[in-house]
Each structure stands twice: as structure tokens, then as C-alpha cells.
Design a protein around this motif. Sequence first.
Motif, PDB file in Angstrom:
ATOM      1  N   UNK A 228      40.358  45.187  35.378  1.00  0.00           N
ATOM      2  CA  UNK A 228      40.394  43.805  34.900  1.00  0.00           C
ATOM      3  C   UNK A 228      39.264  42.992  35.535  1.00  0.00           C
ATOM      4  N   UNK A 229      39.052  43.158  36.845  1.00  0.00           N
ATOM      5  CA  UNK A 229      37.972  42.430  37.500  1.00  0.00           C
ATOM      6  C   UNK A 229      36.613  42.818  36.919  1.00  0.00           C
ATOM      7  N   UNK A 230      36.474  44.091  36.600  1.00  0.00           N
ATOM      8  CA  UNK A 230      35.211  44.557  36.021  1.00  0.00           C
ATOM      9  C   UNK A 230      34.965  43.921  34.659  1.00  0.00           C
ATOM     10  N   UNK A 231      36.005  43.815  33.864  1.00  0.00           N
ATOM     11  CA  UNK A 231      35.845  43.219  32.530  1.00  0.00           C
ATOM     12  C   UNK A 231      35.590  41.714  32.613  1.00  0.00           C
ATOM     13  N   UNK A 232      36.289  41.047  33.532  1.00  0.00           N
ATOM     14  CA  UNK A 232      36.069  39.599  33.671  1.00  0.00           C
ATOM     15  C   UNK A 232      34.650  39.320  34.141  1.00  0.00           C
ATOM     16  N   UNK A 233      34.109  40.191  34.972  1.00  0.00           N
ATOM     17  CA  UNK A 233      32.728  40.033  35.441  1.00  0.00           C
ATOM     18  C   UNK A 233      31.752  40.059  34.264  1.00  0.00           C
ATOM     19  N   UNK A 234      32.071  40.878  33.262  1.00  0.00           N
ATOM     20  CA  UNK A 234      31.196  40.968  32.090  1.00  0.00           C
ATOM     21  C   UNK A 234      31.267  39.709  31.230  1.00  0.00           C
ATOM     22  N   UNK A 235      32.295  38.877  31.452  1.00  0.00           N
ATOM     23  CA  UNK A 235      32.466  37.661  30.640  1.00  0.00           C
ATOM     24  C   UNK A 235      31.813  36.442  31.291  1.00  0.00           C
ATOM     25  N   UNK A 236      31.061  36.655  32.364  1.00  0.00           N
ATOM     26  CA  UNK A 236      30.404  35.542  33.068  1.00  0.00           C
ATOM     27  C   UNK A 236      29.525  34.739  32.108  1.00  0.00           C
TER      28      UNK A 236
ATOM     29  N   UNK B 239      50.371  34.802  33.973  1.00  0.00           N
ATOM     30  CA  UNK B 239      49.165  35.562  33.610  1.00  0.00           C
ATOM     31  C   UNK B 239      48.086  35.273  34.658  1.00  0.00           C
ATOM     32  N   UNK B 240      46.913  35.820  34.430  1.00  0.00           N
ATOM     33  CA  UNK B 240      45.794  35.665  35.368  1.00  0.00           C
ATOM     34  C   UNK B 240      45.069  34.341  35.129  1.00  0.00           C
ATOM     35  N   UNK B 241      44.574  33.780  36.203  1.00  0.00           N
ATOM     36  CA  UNK B 241      43.829  32.525  36.118  1.00  0.00           C
ATOM     37  C   UNK B 241      42.389  32.772  36.540  1.00  0.00           C
ATOM     38  N   UNK B 242      41.448  32.539  35.632  1.00  0.00           N
ATOM     39  CA  UNK B 242      40.033  32.774  35.927  1.00  0.00           C
ATOM     40  C   UNK B 242      39.411  31.496  36.472  1.00  0.00           C
ATOM     41  N   UNK B 243      38.311  31.675  37.200  1.00  0.00           N
ATOM     42  CA  UNK B 243      37.612  30.546  37.821  1.00  0.00           C
ATOM     43  C   UNK B 243      36.580  30.001  36.834  1.00  0.00           C
ATOM     44  N   UNK B 244      36.602  28.681  36.629  1.00  0.00           N
ATOM     45  CA  UNK B 244      35.644  28.002  35.756  1.00  0.00           C
ATOM     46  C   UNK B 244      34.815  27.041  36.611  1.00  0.00           C
ATOM     47  N   UNK B 245      33.500  27.159  36.532  1.00  0.00           N
ATOM     48  CA  UNK B 245      32.597  26.302  37.297  1.00  0.00           C
ATOM     49  C   UNK B 245      32.727  24.861  36.798  1.00  0.00           C
ATOM     50  N   UNK B 246      33.034  23.941  37.722  1.00  0.00           N
ATOM     51  CA  UNK B 246      33.223  22.539  37.330  1.00  0.00           C
ATOM     52  C   UNK B 246      31.932  21.912  36.835  1.00  0.00           C
ATOM     53  N   UNK B 247      30.819  22.320  37.361  1.00  0.00           N
ATOM     54  CA  UNK B 247      29.539  21.717  36.975  1.00  0.00           C
ATOM     55  C   UNK B 247      29.112  22.159  35.582  1.00  0.00           C
ATOM     56  N   UNK B 248      29.220  23.463  35.325  1.00  0.00           N
ATOM     57  CA  UNK B 248      28.741  23.990  34.045  1.00  0.00           C
ATOM     58  C   UNK B 248      29.853  24.147  33.010  1.00  0.00           C
ATOM     59  N   UNK B 249      31.107  24.173  33.469  1.00  0.00           N
ATOM     60  CA  UNK B 249      32.212  24.379  32.538  1.00  0.00           C
ATOM     61  C   UNK B 249      32.262  25.787  31.979  1.00  0.00           C
TER      62      UNK B 249
ATOM     63  N   UNK C 229      32.941  31.947  35.791  1.00  0.00           N
ATOM     64  CA  UNK C 229      32.117  32.486  36.869  1.00  0.00           C
ATOM     65  C   UNK C 229      32.236  34.007  36.985  1.00  0.00           C
ATOM     66  N   UNK C 230      33.173  34.601  36.268  1.00  0.00           N
ATOM     67  CA  UNK C 230      33.386  36.040  36.371  1.00  0.00           C
ATOM     68  C   UNK C 230      34.336  36.421  37.481  1.00  0.00           C
ATOM     69  N   UNK C 231      35.021  35.448  38.095  1.00  0.00           N
ATOM     70  CA  UNK C 231      35.955  35.719  39.177  1.00  0.00           C
ATOM     71  C   UNK C 231      37.378  35.361  38.747  1.00  0.00           C
ATOM     72  N   UNK C 232      38.347  35.941  39.459  1.00  0.00           N
ATOM     73  CA  UNK C 232      39.765  35.709  39.176  1.00  0.00           C
ATOM     74  C   UNK C 232      40.398  35.010  40.377  1.00  0.00           C
ATOM     75  N   UNK C 233      41.239  34.014  40.116  1.00  0.00           N
ATOM     76  CA  UNK C 233      41.893  33.244  41.169  1.00  0.00           C
ATOM     77  C   UNK C 233      43.268  33.845  41.463  1.00  0.00           C
ATOM     78  N   UNK C 234      43.536  34.087  42.749  1.00  0.00           N
ATOM     79  CA  UNK C 234      44.846  34.596  43.149  1.00  0.00           C
ATOM     80  C   UNK C 234      45.041  36.068  42.812  1.00  0.00           C
ATOM     81  N   UNK C 235      46.312  36.499  42.889  1.00  0.00           N
ATOM     82  CA  UNK C 235      46.648  37.894  42.616  1.00  0.00           C
ATOM     83  C   UNK C 235      46.578  38.200  41.127  1.00  0.00           C
ATOM     84  N   UNK C 236      46.086  39.374  40.817  1.00  0.00           N
ATOM     85  CA  UNK C 236      46.038  39.806  39.425  1.00  0.00           C
ATOM     86  C   UNK C 236      47.435  40.244  38.987  1.00  0.00           C
ATOM     87  N   UNK C 237      47.810  39.842  37.793  1.00  0.00           N
ATOM     88  CA  UNK C 237      49.112  40.237  37.243  1.00  0.00           C
ATOM     89  C   UNK C 237      48.969  41.656  36.700  1.00  0.00           C
TER      90      UNK C 237
END
Length: 489
Positions: A318-326, A385-395, A398-406
Motif C-alpha cells: 500500500x505504501x508503495x502504491x501511494x508513493x506512486x500517486x504523489x 480507512x487509511x488517511x493520506x497526507x496532503x500538502x497544505x501549500x500545494x493541496x 505527498x505520497x505518505x500515509x498518516x498513522x497506522x495502515x488499515x
Amino acid sequence: MAEQTGASPRQSRPSMTAAMRSSSFLREHQQYRPPHKPENHYGIDTVVEDLQAASISPREISHFKGIPSLENPPKIVESGVSHELSHPNCTPRPGARSQRLVATLFYRSTAPRISNAIPSPKKDPSPARSRSPSLRTAESDIPPTMAPSSSLESFPLEPPTAEPEPLDHLYGSYVSSMCITSFLHLLSTFPLPPGSTDLTSAHRCLKLDAGQGNHPMVVELTVSPAPSVDYLSLADLRKHELIYRFEREWNVDVALRVDNLWRRYPRLVVFDMDSTLITQEVIDLLAATIKDPPDLAARVADITHRAMLGELEFDSAFRERVKLLTGLPGTIFHELRPVLEVTNGVRPLLQALKRLGVKTAVLSGGFLPLTSWLAGELGIDYAHANEVVIDEATGRLTGEVKGRIVGKERKRELLIEIAEKEGIPLEQAVAVGDGANDLLMMKAAGLGVAWNAKPRVQMEASARINGDTLLDLLHLFGFTDEEIQQLAA
């Protein structure tokens, strides 16, 4: 008056005895009567007259106490009705304990089996195909993941085991009487508990097809007693080779459960989201929006597929796939809402569960913004579910996941937490999913259901449903189609 008073008592009316007459008018008036031939039948007058001088000794009458004899059960035979008053599958005798097993047979009408002939009968055979195994596999519509394989190259030491011929082609594309008979014969081959000599059964149809034939598509069988647990546990019985072969022969899914109170009264039903509550994988939909590089969607889909099969660890995949969505905009979750396709039968199923007072939850390995929105739309009580990190400046992501992965461990923990919060025993919890990351929560629940799932999940789950509507889940609780329509109305 005096003469009448002193008159002698009136003589009894003269009548013919049995020796003086027969019961037949024709025999009385015919010229020849066979000598010493006993009468086959006497009229009611003859019976009454002969009983006048007979003494009737009272005989002991055994009163019916509600539990008939197993050796000589009472019967009612009248006007074409023959009914035995034996109750082997009802309440047990005082001091005894019932040992019933419930088998729910689902006919797989959406995935009919084909004959073992290669190429498939749907294709026109040719001599070239019959000579080349590789051509046969490539040009046949037999699924490449079918086990056991029909390719000799996959089994260099011994030939592959032959698949059984589909018997539903012969006896009916539904749960036929021959299918039920075959299943009961199969169960009779397993040892019974000590002290049990006979296997009794009862069945009822839960669902009919929508065609003119009104054929049974879901049938519930109650068998008593269940096979001896000392010989074979229920978990092993579900995976038994004979059960697998029976399912292949008759194109059915067999769900085996102990017939107890919790089977009929679930209080918590937990769902996976992707490919369960909805037909898509959300992370694949997100990847499809990225056009550069052009093969990104295919790469993400491949990782998703391997993770669902259990070939990859879900958390790292999951982390690998989210990284691709940066770089994706954070608004993409709102834009995908109209694209989500809810699985057939989900809305009436949730309506039925709500009317039954059952709590519901969605535990998703996807993304919280979409999971929370879908739960609100469907009226689901809990959503995680999982919560992804969104950059406040760019909206953007970031390709990162917040907290524990479900993942699989977290799903099991959440199921237990929700059950404890609601005061619900795990025996009355049901978990439904399709991927390997759902297996742990399925095992923690009283019933784990594989919905059109991956092969490993189909094998490990307590029950499996391979159909076109998730509403069939209610049949596992013993509801008929008529009752389901009332609940979902």
C-alpha cells in the motif's frame, strides 16, 4: 287397559344371524353357493350382533407424550397425505443436546462450468488444437487459474488430476433433487458421533430462479447429527476434498455451519470496501487519472492484484502504491464519488440489516475520504480507512500515509473494538471481504464470508458466495427470498 297391563312381555324382534345370511344380496339369491367358503366381509349388522354376546377386555392404551418412537413413528395416512410424526431435527429429548449441521447450497448461475473437453465446447475444435497443449490452453475459455491445471508441463512428475464432469448439465442447472441426494450420500460417508446410527435430514428452498421453471437456486439442508468432530473438525470438513469435488460436479458453493442460536441472529456485520461494497479498487481509479508515465495504472493494478492474492505484504504494498500517486490533487477524492459503483444488492442488504437492528461497519484498506462518504451514503454505522497526507501549500498528495495502515492486523483489531463497544459477542459478528488482507478479521468473526474472492480467500473463509448480488448473504442466516423482500422493502 287392564288387559294391556297384564299382557306378557313383548318378544324381541326376530332377525337373521350370520349363519343364516351372507352380506351379499346376490349371493343370497343365486342358485349355487360354493360350500364352506368363508365370507370375506361382514356387514355392520353382523358385527354388532356377534359382539352382543362377546366380552371385551380393556387393553392398555399408551398415550402420545410428544416425542414419537424412532423405531415406530406415528403416521397419518388419509386422503393422499402420508406424514410421519418423527422429529429428528426438532428439539432434542430432555437431557440431550442437538448436533445439527446446516449446509446452504448456492447454485453458481453466473459462473456455469464447462466440460473438461479442451478446447471448450463453446469453440469449434480443430485437429491442430487437439495436438498442441499450448494452443489448447491459449484458445480455450477455461480459466488459466483453474486448479488442478490441465497442462502436463505444470506437472512434470505425474499427470494432472481429472476434473469431474459437470453433472448439473445432466440433471438441471439449479440445485436439483439429484444434487441434494448426492450431497446427503456424501455426508453419510463420514463417521457419526458415538451412539448415533442414522443420519436424518430436512431441507427447504430459500430462493427460486426468476424464470418460468421456478427452480431452486439456494437450498438449506439440516443434517442431524453432524459428522463426529473427533474424526473431522468443521474447519477441516469445509476443506475436504469430497466437498470440493461435489461443488465442482454440481456447480454449487456449500456453506457449512453448526445450527445454533448465533447462526440465525447476527448483531454486527463488517464489510471490506474495494471489490466488496463497490466493484472497483479505489487506488486503481486514482492511478488511472495519472497519464505520465503512461504505464502507471497498470503497475499499480498489478501490485493491487498481487497484494489481494496474498503474494505481497499489504502494508508495504500500500505504501508503495501511494508513493506512486504523489502529486495528485487532494480534490481527486471528491471527483471520484460519482464514479464509484456500488455492488448489486448492497443497498437492500443494508436496509434489511438496519431493520433487523444489526450494526454495520466498513473497514477499508483504501482511503478515508471516500470510505467515510460512502458509509454516510449507505447508512453504515462505522467507517475506518487509511488517511493520506496532503500538502497544505500545494493541496496535493505527498505520497505518505498518516498513522497506522488499515491492513489485515488492524482490520481484526477494529472488528474486536467495535464488537466490544457495542457489547456484541464475536460469535454474532460477520465479516465479508474478498482479499487476503481480510482473512484475519474473517477468522476473528463468528462467520467469515468470501465474496467473489481470490482463490486463497475462498479456501480459508468459513463460507463463500460467488454470485451477482450481495443480498444472498441473508440466506446464510436462514432467510427465504420472500422474507428478504419484506426486510428490504
